[in-house]
Design a protein around this motif. Structure first.
Motif, PDB file in Angstrom:
ATOM      1  N   PHE A  26       0.781  -1.229   0.000  1.00 22.46           N
ATOM      2  CA  PHE A  26       0.000   0.000   0.000  1.00 22.46           C
ATOM      3  C   PHE A  26       0.816   1.284   0.000  1.00 22.46           C
ATOM      4  N   GLY A  27       2.128   1.178   0.164  1.00 22.82           N
ATOM      5  CA  GLY A  27       2.931   2.377   0.377  1.00 22.82           C
ATOM      6  C   GLY A  27       3.644   2.880  -0.858  1.00 22.82           C
ATOM      7  N   SER A  28       4.776   3.473  -0.627  1.00 19.48           N
ATOM      8  CA  SER A  28       5.563   4.159  -1.639  1.00 19.48           C
ATOM      9  C   SER A  28       5.988   3.292  -2.826  1.00 19.48           C
ATOM     10  N   PRO A  29       6.295   1.998  -2.654  1.00 16.84           N
ATOM     11  CA  PRO A  29       6.760   1.212  -3.800  1.00 16.84           C
ATOM     12  C   PRO A  29       5.750   1.063  -4.934  1.00 16.84           C
ATOM     13  N   TRP A  32       7.156   2.613  -8.058  1.00 15.32           N
ATOM     14  CA  TRP A  32       8.464   2.220  -8.542  1.00 15.32           C
ATOM     15  C   TRP A  32       8.316   1.548  -9.897  1.00 15.32           C
ATOM     16  N   HIS A  33       9.209   1.873 -10.830  1.00 14.66           N
ATOM     17  CA  HIS A  33       9.173   1.287 -12.174  1.00 14.66           C
ATOM     18  C   HIS A  33      10.555   0.787 -12.537  1.00 14.66           C
ATOM     19  N   GLY A  34      10.620  -0.058 -13.553  1.00 18.45           N
ATOM     20  CA  GLY A  34      11.901  -0.545 -14.045  1.00 18.45           C
ATOM     21  C   GLY A  34      12.574  -1.497 -13.074  1.00 18.45           C
ATOM     22  N   ALA A  35      13.859  -1.251 -12.832  1.00 19.88           N
ATOM     23  CA  ALA A  35      14.636  -2.122 -11.952  1.00 19.88           C
ATOM     24  C   ALA A  35      14.150  -2.035 -10.512  1.00 19.88           C
ATOM     25  N   GLN A  36      13.554  -0.925 -10.142  1.00 18.85           N
ATOM     26  CA  GLN A  36      13.039  -0.798  -8.782  1.00 18.85           C
ATOM     27  C   GLN A  36      11.869  -1.744  -8.543  1.00 18.85           C
TER      28      GLN A  36
END
Length: 64
Positions: A26-29, A32-36
């Motif tokens: 539910f949080g910040s991730p 995240w796109h790509g390698a993240q």
């Protein structure tokens, strides 16, 4: 290690795993796109590992 200390450690690991899993879900991730995104998947698998491993500490197989 005493049974009380093992159970407290197992409970702390389980709570940390649930908190990490909730943050990944539910949080910040979420942004995240790509390698993240692979890092996000690794964090999710790590939280599942923490949650699944903690019952071994809470309920030991062998009695001392």
């Amino acid at each position: 290690m005493s049974h009380g200390l093992r159970r407290i450690t197992g409970l702390a690991i389980m709570i940390a795993g649930i908190a990490l899993g909730a943050w990944v879900a539910f949080g910040s991730p979420q942004h995240w796109h790509g390698a993240q995104a692979l890092g996000r998947m690794a964090l999710g698998l790590g939280s599942l590992g923490m949650i699944s491993a903690s019952p071994r500490l809470i309920f030991p197989d062998a009695s001392d």
